[in-house]
Design a protein around this motif. Structure first.
Motif, PDB file in Angstrom:
ATOM      1  N   LEU A   5       0.948  -1.045  -0.137  1.00  0.00           N
ATOM      2  CA  LEU A   5       0.014  -0.117  -0.074  1.00  0.00           C
ATOM      3  C   LEU A   5       0.795   1.018   0.189  1.00  0.00           C
ATOM      4  CD1 LEU A   5      -2.656  -1.098   2.346  1.00  0.00           C
ATOM      5  CD2 LEU A   5      -2.879  -0.722  -0.063  1.00  0.00           C
ATOM      6  N   PHE A   6       1.747   1.130   0.685  1.00  0.00           N
ATOM      7  CA  PHE A   6       2.795   2.394   0.914  1.00  0.00           C
ATOM      8  C   PHE A   6       3.337   2.681  -0.456  1.00  0.00           C
ATOM      9  CE2 PHE A   6       6.819   4.555   2.127  1.00  0.00           C
ATOM     10  CZ  PHE A   6       6.367   5.724   2.329  1.00  0.00           C
ATOM     11  N   ALA A   7       3.889   1.536  -1.110  1.00  0.00           N
ATOM     12  CA  ALA A   7       4.607   1.917  -2.484  1.00  0.00           C
ATOM     13  C   ALA A   7       3.370   2.141  -3.408  1.00  0.00           C
ATOM     14  CB  ALA A   7       5.234   0.592  -2.747  1.00  0.00           C
ATOM     15  N   MET A   8       2.343   1.724  -3.553  1.00  0.00           N
ATOM     16  CA  MET A   8       1.213   1.944  -4.474  1.00  0.00           C
ATOM     17  C   MET A   8       1.109   3.409  -4.227  1.00  0.00           C
ATOM     18  SD  MET A   8      -2.259   0.461  -5.367  1.00  0.00           S
ATOM     19  CE  MET A   8      -3.086   1.149  -3.815  1.00  0.00           C
ATOM     20  N   LEU A   9       0.625   4.132  -2.903  1.00  0.00           N
ATOM     21  CA  LEU A   9       0.349   5.470  -2.960  1.00  0.00           C
ATOM     22  C   LEU A   9       1.395   6.468  -2.935  1.00  0.00           C
ATOM     23  CD1 LEU A   9      -1.713   4.716   0.567  1.00  0.00           C
ATOM     24  CD2 LEU A   9      -2.685   5.309  -2.026  1.00  0.00           C
ATOM     25  N   ALA A  10       2.735   6.085  -2.552  1.00  0.00           N
ATOM     26  CA  ALA A  10       3.808   6.722  -3.051  1.00  0.00           C
ATOM     27  C   ALA A  10       4.227   6.954  -4.446  1.00  0.00           C
ATOM     28  CB  ALA A  10       5.167   6.257  -2.292  1.00  0.00           C
ATOM     29  N   VAL A  11       3.971   5.922  -5.140  1.00  0.00           N
ATOM     30  CA  VAL A  11       4.242   5.955  -6.701  1.00  0.00           C
ATOM     31  C   VAL A  11       2.823   6.689  -7.294  1.00  0.00           C
ATOM     32  CG1 VAL A  11       4.447   4.543  -8.645  1.00  0.00           C
ATOM     33  CG2 VAL A  11       5.700   4.000  -6.756  1.00  0.00           C
ATOM     34  N   LEU A  12       1.877   6.482  -6.698  1.00  0.00           N
ATOM     35  CA  LEU A  12       0.766   7.572  -7.487  1.00  0.00           C
ATOM     36  C   LEU A  12       1.002   8.806  -7.285  1.00  0.00           C
ATOM     37  CD1 LEU A  12      -2.501   5.434  -6.722  1.00  0.00           C
ATOM     38  CD2 LEU A  12      -1.781   6.310  -8.752  1.00  0.00           C
ATOM     39  N   ALA A  13       1.214   9.202  -6.093  1.00  0.00           N
ATOM     40  CA  ALA A  13       1.759  10.694  -5.758  1.00  0.00           C
ATOM     41  C   ALA A  13       3.062  11.163  -6.580  1.00  0.00           C
ATOM     42  CB  ALA A  13       1.930  10.834  -4.153  1.00  0.00           C
ATOM     43  N   ALA A  14       4.222  10.284  -6.496  1.00  0.00           N
ATOM     44  CA  ALA A  14       5.069  10.803  -7.544  1.00  0.00           C
ATOM     45  C   ALA A  14       4.902  10.912  -8.884  1.00  0.00           C
ATOM     46  CB  ALA A  14       6.613  10.039  -7.002  1.00  0.00           C
ATOM     47  N   GLY A  15       4.023  10.191  -9.404  1.00  0.00           N
ATOM     48  CA  GLY A  15       3.753  10.031 -10.776  1.00  0.00           C
ATOM     49  C   GLY A  15       2.567  11.146 -11.256  1.00  0.00           C
ATOM     50  N   ALA A 127       6.022  -7.369  -2.326  1.00  0.00           N
ATOM     51  CA  ALA A 127       4.826  -6.741  -2.187  1.00  0.00           C
ATOM     52  C   ALA A 127       5.014  -5.122  -2.577  1.00  0.00           C
ATOM     53  CB  ALA A 127       4.473  -6.870  -0.661  1.00  0.00           C
ATOM     54  N   VAL A 128       6.243  -4.920  -2.275  1.00  0.00           N
ATOM     55  CA  VAL A 128       6.755  -3.355  -2.941  1.00  0.00           C
ATOM     56  C   VAL A 128       6.429  -3.209  -4.005  1.00  0.00           C
ATOM     57  CG1 VAL A 128       8.226  -1.528  -2.757  1.00  0.00           C
ATOM     58  CG2 VAL A 128       7.953  -2.830  -0.435  1.00  0.00           C
ATOM     59  N   ILE A 129       7.292  -4.214  -4.802  1.00  0.00           N
ATOM     60  CA  ILE A 129       7.390  -4.411  -6.188  1.00  0.00           C
ATOM     61  C   ILE A 129       5.892  -4.401  -6.836  1.00  0.00           C
ATOM     62  CG2 ILE A 129       8.167  -5.652  -8.280  1.00  0.00           C
ATOM     63  CD1 ILE A 129      10.565  -6.296  -6.630  1.00  0.00           C
ATOM     64  N   ALA A 130       4.938  -5.267  -6.330  1.00  0.00           N
ATOM     65  CA  ALA A 130       3.672  -5.126  -6.625  1.00  0.00           C
ATOM     66  C   ALA A 130       2.702  -3.808  -6.523  1.00  0.00           C
ATOM     67  CB  ALA A 130       3.094  -6.393  -6.067  1.00  0.00           C
ATOM     68  N   GLY A 131       3.134  -3.322  -5.301  1.00  0.00           N
ATOM     69  CA  GLY A 131       2.590  -2.040  -5.295  1.00  0.00           C
ATOM     70  C   GLY A 131       2.915  -0.975  -6.103  1.00  0.00           C
ATOM     71  N   GLY A 132       4.354  -1.046  -6.507  1.00  0.00           N
ATOM     72  CA  GLY A 132       5.054  -0.190  -7.431  1.00  0.00           C
ATOM     73  C   GLY A 132       4.328  -0.126  -8.736  1.00  0.00           C
ATOM     74  N   VAL A 133       4.374  -1.447  -9.211  1.00  0.00           N
ATOM     75  CA  VAL A 133       3.876  -1.679 -10.553  1.00  0.00           C
ATOM     76  C   VAL A 133       2.432  -1.155 -10.750  1.00  0.00           C
ATOM     77  CG1 VAL A 133       3.184  -3.412 -12.135  1.00  0.00           C
ATOM     78  CG2 VAL A 133       5.444  -3.389 -10.859  1.00  0.00           C
ATOM     79  N   LEU A 134       1.570  -1.449  -9.811  1.00  0.00           N
ATOM     80  CA  LEU A 134       0.276  -1.107  -9.646  1.00  0.00           C
ATOM     81  C   LEU A 134       0.015   0.434  -9.688  1.00  0.00           C
ATOM     82  CD1 LEU A 134      -2.729  -2.372  -9.840  1.00  0.00           C
ATOM     83  CD2 LEU A 134      -2.747  -2.186  -7.377  1.00  0.00           C
ATOM     84  N   GLY A 135       0.762   1.271  -8.697  1.00  0.00           N
ATOM     85  CA  GLY A 135       0.551   2.513  -8.852  1.00  0.00           C
ATOM     86  C   GLY A 135       1.184   3.176  -9.928  1.00  0.00           C
ATOM     87  N   SER A 136       2.149   2.670 -10.683  1.00  0.00           N
ATOM     88  CA  SER A 136       2.780   3.273 -11.787  1.00  0.00           C
ATOM     89  C   SER A 136       1.648   3.061 -12.974  1.00  0.00           C
ATOM     90  CB  SER A 136       4.066   2.423 -12.318  1.00  0.00           C
ATOM     91  OG  SER A 136       5.149   2.810 -11.440  1.00  0.00           O
ATOM     92  N   ALA A 137       1.268   1.802 -13.094  1.00  0.00           N
ATOM     93  CA  ALA A 137       0.088   1.807 -14.054  1.00  0.00           C
ATOM     94  C   ALA A 137      -1.191   2.471 -13.827  1.00  0.00           C
ATOM     95  CB  ALA A 137      -0.199   0.215 -13.869  1.00  0.00           C
ATOM     96  N   ALA A 138      -1.450   2.757 -12.682  1.00  0.00           N
ATOM     97  CA  ALA A 138      -2.734   3.673 -12.208  1.00  0.00           C
ATOM     98  C   ALA A 138      -2.383   4.976 -12.854  1.00  0.00           C
ATOM     99  CB  ALA A 138      -2.907   3.648 -10.974  1.00  0.00           C
ATOM    100  N   SER A 139      -1.127   5.552 -12.662  1.00  0.00           N
ATOM    101  CA  SER A 139      -0.741   6.734 -12.768  1.00  0.00           C
ATOM    102  C   SER A 139      -0.573   7.116 -14.234  1.00  0.00           C
ATOM    103  CB  SER A 139       0.669   7.129 -12.567  1.00  0.00           C
ATOM    104  OG  SER A 139       1.220   8.384 -12.638  1.00  0.00           O
ATOM    105  N   VAL A 140      -0.100   6.093 -15.228  1.00  0.00           N
ATOM    106  CA  VAL A 140       0.051   5.909 -16.508  1.00  0.00           C
ATOM    107  C   VAL A 140      -1.376   5.954 -17.062  1.00  0.00           C
ATOM    108  CG1 VAL A 140       0.692   4.889 -18.654  1.00  0.00           C
ATOM    109  CG2 VAL A 140       2.262   5.245 -17.005  1.00  0.00           C
ATOM    110  N   LEU A 141      -2.190   5.105 -16.637  1.00  0.00           N
ATOM    111  CA  LEU A 141      -3.736   5.172 -17.201  1.00  0.00           C
ATOM    112  C   LEU A 141      -4.486   6.044 -16.879  1.00  0.00           C
ATOM    113  CD1 LEU A 141      -6.136   3.141 -18.239  1.00  0.00           C
ATOM    114  CD2 LEU A 141      -6.568   2.578 -15.797  1.00  0.00           C
ATOM    115  N   ALA A 142      -4.331   6.956 -15.687  1.00  0.00           N
ATOM    116  CA  ALA A 142      -4.885   8.345 -15.419  1.00  0.00           C
ATOM    117  C   ALA A 142      -4.385   9.412 -16.495  1.00  0.00           C
ATOM    118  CB  ALA A 142      -4.478   8.715 -14.165  1.00  0.00           C
TER     119      ALA A 142
END
Length: 177
Positions: A5-15, A127-142
């Motif tokens: 969750l931390f990786a996903m949210l951090a990557v979404l914010a950074a992206g 788990a961090v990698i999975a969250g980072g990939v998901l957050g990055s993908a969501a950022s690009v999709l947005a």
């Protein structure tokens, strides 16, 4: 789970408003653009996470904390300083060129530095990698879904605010290791 969750949210914010997101938003809304963007995102996010996982066992606690602080500091610098280039007058619609430029931009952007830092600090890097990939993908999709309207948002102000916050976290980590 917390690392995910931390990786996903951090990557979404950074992206948010990042060069890759803006580049995807500027391209014609074709399905191939999204597919190429997601493949590039998967490759770079996975690479950053695996690099963090590989480095983590080589460092003891204080050295690992300093490495994480430096990676977060670099991510903060990227958020504060680097902005998407102005929109070209005659942008190319070449998918090959798009993929190469996107891959190059993502290799050193704040989101991948965040994945690297969190994976190096977390005992469950997968788990961090999975969250980072998901957050990055969501950022690009947005960016892809937002299209031309995406650049009307106050992204520069948001990125600078996030950069300052991230810089404070990096300084705190560096001095409290």
């Amino acid at each position: 789970m917390a690392g995910f969750l931390f990786a996903m949210l951090a990557v979404l914010a950074a992206g948010l408003g990042a060069r890759d997101q803006v580049l995807v938003a500027r391209m014609a809304p074709r399905g191939a653009v999204l597919v190429i963007a997601l493949v590039c995102t998967l490759l770079t996010s996975l690479g950053a996470g695996l690099a963090g996982q590989a480095v983590a066992p080589l460092l003891n606690g204080p050295a690992r904390a300093m490495l994480v602080a430096m990676a977060l500091g670099l991510a903060a610098l990227e958020l504060l300083v680097i902005r998407p280039k102005r929109k070209p007058d005659e942008p190319t619609q070449s998918l090959g060129a798009f993929g190469l430029v996107l891959l190059a931009q993502q290799l050193t952007d704040a989101a991948r530095l965040m994945i690297f830092a969190i994976a190096a600090a977390n005992p469950l890097p997968l788990a961090v990698i999975a969250g980072g990939v998901l957050g990055s993908a969501a950022s690009v999709l947005a960016g892809w879904l937002g299209g031309a309207d995406w650049e009307k948002l106050p992204l520069t102000a948001i990125r600078r605010s996030l950069g300052l916050l991230l810089a404070l976290v990096a300084v705190w980590l560096a001095y409290n290791r």
